[in-house]
Design a protein around this motif. Structure first.
Motif, PDB file in Angstrom:
ATOM      1  N   ALA A 271       0.834  -1.201   0.000  1.00  0.00           N
ATOM      2  CA  ALA A 271       0.000   0.000   0.000  1.00  0.00           C
ATOM      3  C   ALA A 271       0.865   1.246   0.000  1.00  0.00           C
ATOM      4  N   PRO A 272       0.426   2.292  -0.669  1.00  0.00           N
ATOM      5  CA  PRO A 272       1.173   3.552  -0.654  1.00  0.00           C
ATOM      6  C   PRO A 272       0.952   4.309   0.651  1.00  0.00           C
ATOM      7  N   VAL A 273       1.698   5.373   0.816  1.00  0.00           N
ATOM      8  CA  VAL A 273       1.461   6.305   1.910  1.00  0.00           C
ATOM      9  C   VAL A 273       0.206   7.100   1.589  1.00  0.00           C
ATOM     10  N   PHE A 274      -0.694   7.204   2.565  1.00  0.00           N
ATOM     11  CA  PHE A 274      -1.906   8.014   2.379  1.00  0.00           C
ATOM     12  C   PHE A 274      -2.204   8.747   3.680  1.00  0.00           C
ATOM     13  N   GLY A 275      -2.481  10.044   3.554  1.00  0.00           N
ATOM     14  CA  GLY A 275      -2.821  10.840   4.723  1.00  0.00           C
ATOM     15  C   GLY A 275      -3.823  11.925   4.387  1.00  0.00           C
ATOM     16  N   VAL A 276      -4.453  12.453   5.404  1.00  0.00           N
ATOM     17  CA  VAL A 276      -5.419  13.543   5.259  1.00  0.00           C
ATOM     18  C   VAL A 276      -4.898  14.716   6.071  1.00  0.00           C
ATOM     19  N   SER A 277      -4.773  15.869   5.431  1.00  0.00           N
ATOM     20  CA  SER A 277      -4.252  17.056   6.102  1.00  0.00           C
ATOM     21  C   SER A 277      -5.409  17.916   6.603  1.00  0.00           C
ATOM     22  N   ILE A 278      -5.427  18.162   7.912  1.00  0.00           N
ATOM     23  CA  ILE A 278      -6.471  18.964   8.555  1.00  0.00           C
ATOM     24  C   ILE A 278      -5.787  20.068   9.348  1.00  0.00           C
ATOM     25  N   GLU A 279      -6.115  21.302   9.014  1.00  0.00           N
ATOM     26  CA  GLU A 279      -5.493  22.461   9.678  1.00  0.00           C
ATOM     27  C   GLU A 279      -3.972  22.327   9.699  1.00  0.00           C
ATOM     28  N   GLU A 280      -3.425  21.951   8.537  1.00  0.00           N
ATOM     29  CA  GLU A 280      -1.980  21.876   8.287  1.00  0.00           C
ATOM     30  C   GLU A 280      -1.280  20.800   9.126  1.00  0.00           C
ATOM     31  N   LYS A 281      -2.049  19.814   9.558  1.00  0.00           N
ATOM     32  CA  LYS A 281      -1.473  18.646  10.228  1.00  0.00           C
ATOM     33  C   LYS A 281      -1.938  17.402   9.470  1.00  0.00           C
ATOM     34  N   ILE A 282      -0.985  16.562   9.079  1.00  0.00           N
ATOM     35  CA  ILE A 282      -1.317  15.386   8.273  1.00  0.00           C
ATOM     36  C   ILE A 282      -1.537  14.180   9.179  1.00  0.00           C
ATOM     37  N   PHE A 283      -2.684  13.542   9.016  1.00  0.00           N
ATOM     38  CA  PHE A 283      -3.012  12.318   9.735  1.00  0.00           C
ATOM     39  C   PHE A 283      -2.880  11.156   8.757  1.00  0.00           C
ATOM     40  N   PHE A 284      -1.885  10.305   9.008  1.00  0.00           N
ATOM     41  CA  PHE A 284      -1.614   9.206   8.095  1.00  0.00           C
ATOM     42  C   PHE A 284      -2.471   7.992   8.457  1.00  0.00           C
ATOM     43  N   VAL A 285      -2.855   7.253   7.426  1.00  0.00           N
ATOM     44  CA  VAL A 285      -3.701   6.071   7.576  1.00  0.00           C
ATOM     45  C   VAL A 285      -2.821   4.830   7.517  1.00  0.00           C
ATOM     46  N   ASN A 286      -2.989   3.952   8.471  1.00  0.00           N
ATOM     47  CA  ASN A 286      -2.231   2.713   8.514  1.00  0.00           C
ATOM     48  C   ASN A 286      -2.458   1.910   7.238  1.00  0.00           C
ATOM     49  N   ALA A 287      -1.370   1.334   6.699  1.00  0.00           N
ATOM     50  CA  ALA A 287      -1.483   0.540   5.470  1.00  0.00           C
ATOM     51  C   ALA A 287      -2.483  -0.598   5.612  1.00  0.00           C
ATOM     52  N   GLU A 288      -2.674  -1.102   6.836  1.00  0.00           N
ATOM     53  CA  GLU A 288      -3.613  -2.195   7.033  1.00  0.00           C
ATOM     54  C   GLU A 288      -5.054  -1.751   6.835  1.00  0.00           C
ATOM     55  N   ASP A 289      -5.311  -0.456   6.897  1.00  0.00           N
ATOM     56  CA  ASP A 289      -6.661   0.060   6.665  1.00  0.00           C
ATOM     57  C   ASP A 289      -6.901   0.410   5.196  1.00  0.00           C
ATOM     58  N   ILE A 290      -5.839   0.447   4.399  1.00  0.00           N
ATOM     59  CA  ILE A 290      -5.966   0.870   3.006  1.00  0.00           C
ATOM     60  C   ILE A 290      -6.286  -0.307   2.094  1.00  0.00           C
ATOM     61  N   ILE A 291      -6.018  -1.538   2.554  1.00  0.00           N
ATOM     62  CA  ILE A 291      -6.390  -2.732   1.794  1.00  0.00           C
ATOM     63  C   ILE A 291      -7.447  -3.475   2.604  1.00  0.00           C
ATOM     64  N   ILE A 292      -8.658  -3.572   2.079  1.00  0.00           N
ATOM     65  CA  ILE A 292      -9.787  -4.183   2.771  1.00  0.00           C
ATOM     66  C   ILE A 292     -10.049  -5.551   2.168  1.00  0.00           C
ATOM     67  N   GLN A 293      -9.914  -6.590   2.977  1.00  0.00           N
ATOM     68  CA  GLN A 293     -10.109  -7.955   2.485  1.00  0.00           C
ATOM     69  C   GLN A 293     -11.584  -8.324   2.559  1.00  0.00           C
ATOM     70  N   ILE A 294     -12.154  -8.665   1.394  1.00  0.00           N
ATOM     71  CA  ILE A 294     -13.555  -9.063   1.311  1.00  0.00           C
ATOM     72  C   ILE A 294     -13.700 -10.563   1.541  1.00  0.00           C
ATOM     73  N   ASN A 295     -12.835 -11.343   0.924  1.00  0.00           N
ATOM     74  CA  ASN A 295     -12.744 -12.774   1.220  1.00  0.00           C
ATOM     75  C   ASN A 295     -11.295 -13.203   1.011  1.00  0.00           C
ATOM     76  N   ASP A 296     -11.038 -14.508   0.947  1.00  0.00           N
ATOM     77  CA  ASP A 296      -9.658 -14.997   0.931  1.00  0.00           C
ATOM     78  C   ASP A 296      -8.825 -14.431  -0.210  1.00  0.00           C
ATOM     79  N   ASN A 297      -9.446 -14.205  -1.353  1.00  0.00           N
ATOM     80  CA  ASN A 297      -8.682 -13.782  -2.535  1.00  0.00           C
ATOM     81  C   ASN A 297      -9.200 -12.488  -3.160  1.00  0.00           C
ATOM     82  N   LEU A 298      -9.972 -11.722  -2.414  1.00  0.00           N
ATOM     83  CA  LEU A 298     -10.596 -10.527  -2.979  1.00  0.00           C
ATOM     84  C   LEU A 298     -10.426  -9.363  -2.025  1.00  0.00           C
TER      85      LEU A 298
END
Length: 447
Positions: free
Chosen positions: A375-402
């Motif tokens: 997963a890439p680096v992803f963050g949301v900047s709020i009032e000039e402070k960046i809140f980064f999202v954990n890579a484990e939250d950026i890939i959502i597993q629907i089932n074993d192979n999806l």
């Protein structure tokens, strides 16, 4: 089926876009005038007394009855962290109710409700709406029906709820509200989770769904009859500070914490980003008002394939730092939406940054990704402070192979910071000061 797996949020009165056709883009945000010219000072963020700590448990098992301690109530996580519930006493009976910052009504389904198919409105057996234990008004000595009012709410994915209204005693996080108005649902087209019996909304009273008369088919011709949601009654009548906060866990056996009147005693960064809540409504192109939310401006989004990238949240020329994308975007902060929805070009840039890149599926309007992708680096900047999202939250597993990406395009519609983002921050809703505040949480893994 995929839309249900992606969303499983059955909580927000406008569902996340990936369950909807492209005409969802006809919804737009319109700024409203503030109802107050002078806002309250920001609330002092005190740790709420008698905090209930979460423990790991089977998601189908209710949490300990210690939820009755004051101030903080535990949340149960369902469907991989997609829906969040809290135990609430209603008329002395205990129910698990969905907690939703994107709607306002408290409501429960009753024992003799009728279930319908959200797609074609066909009558169904009750169990197919998948509610948990149903509300028994006859078993409560505090149930008081309200004459000549009905409850009626419709959802963009076809779900709807109708019924009557009543007063009932509610107890949540040790706080008693003796005469809470709520929806008594006797007709439901609903994608349930098998555990929750209803919902408690934490948004503004302008979103409540009570109408005059007993005929729901005539409701849209008139205006709603506004009433106080549960949290409003807590701070107006029970002396609770005008602030609540949420910390959602990514660990599936946990859910998180909802703290009323303060913040929970959990690890978080000492620095806060304070940002104004903008009063807005969601309108269709016809101009019909549909919904109002907790909406804020974000500086933009940080995206990179390298963890060493230095970002520039100030939107100025700086050759030594990487600029944000999607600058000055209005976003809705909504615990009832599972994923994040961002402008289409932002989602596309993020999809390309996966290794291997995520791919777009036109039949489901979603980006899919290899479950073993980096997963890439992803963050949301709020009032000039960046809140980064954990890579484990950026890939959502629907089932074993999806797997799908936790950041999806809004298809020209609404931008939403849902569970994907909220798992990484402690979010404070300061209603008195009309501010949202965010502090980064510890960068904890799932194992």
């Amino acid at each position: 089926m995929l839309a249900l797996l992606l969303l499983v949020c059955a909580a927000t009165a406008l569902k996340a876009p990936s369950s909807l056709p492209r005409q969802y883009g006809n919804f737009t945000l319109n700024r409203l005038q503030r109802t107050r010219t002078k806002l309250a000072e920001p609330s002092e963020l005190k740790v709420t007394q008698n905090v209930v700590n979460l423990t790991r448990a089977d998601t189908a098992v209710s949490v300990s009855s210690t939820y009755t301690q004051n101030g903080t109530t535990p949340l149960i996580s369902l469907e991989g962290g997609q829906v969040f519930l809290a135990n609430v006493l209603v008329g002395g009976q205990e129910y698990s109710l969905v907690i939703d910052t994107g709607s306002s009504d408290p409501w429960l389904a009753v024992t003799d409700f009728s279930c319908y198919d959200p797609i074609d409105d066909a009558p169904l057996d009750q169990y197919l709406c998948e509610f948990g234990p149903l509300y028994h008004s006859t078993q409560s000595s505090t149930f008081v029906p309200i004459a000549d009012q009905n409850f009626n709410i419709s959802y963009a994915d076809g779900e709807y709820l109708t019924g009557s209204l009543a007063y009932e005693s509610f107890r949540m996080a040790g706080i008693d509200v003796p005469n809470q108005q709520f929806g008594v649902v006797d007709q439901a087209a609903w994608y349930g989770d098998g555990i929750s019996s209803g919902l408690v909304g934490f948004a503004y009273r302008t979103l409540t769904s009570a109408y005059a008369g007993s005929d729901p088919t005539s409701d849209r011709k008139g205006r709603t009859m506004l009433y106080n949601p549960l949290f409003v009654n807590m701070y107006e009548n029970e002396g609770v500070p005008t602030v609540f906060s949420m910390a959602i866990d990514r660990i599936q056996s946990n859910g998180g914490v909802l703290a009323i009147g303060g913040i929970p005693d959990i690890p978080h960064a000492p620095y806060w980003a304070n940002t104004e809540i903008h009063p807005v409504s969601v309108n269709t192109t016809s101009g019909e008002p549909v919904y109002e939310f907790y909406t804020i401006d974000v500086d933009g989004f940080a995206i990179s394939t390298s963890t060493s990238t230095q970002f520039n949240p100030y939107d100025n020329d700086n050759p030594y730092k990487t600029p944000l994308v999607g600058n000055d975007t209005d976003v809705i902060v909504d615990s009832g939406t599972s994923l994040c929805y961002v402008p289409d070009d932002v989602a596309a840039e993020l999809a390309d940054a996966f290794d291997p890149p995520a791919t777009w599926d036109a039949s489901t309007y979603a980006y899919f990704v290899d479950c073993d992708a980096t997963a890439p680096v992803f963050g949301v900047s709020i009032e000039e402070k960046i809140f980064f999202v954990n890579a484990e939250d950026i890939i959502i597993q629907i089932n074993d192979n999806l797997c799908v990406t936790g950041i999806q395009p809004n298809l020209g519609g609404l931008n939403i910071l849902g569970g994907t983002f909220m798992k990484n921050v402690l979010t404070v809703f300061d209603i008195g000061a009309e501010q949202l505040r965010f502090a980064a949480r510890q960068f904890y893994p799932t194992s």
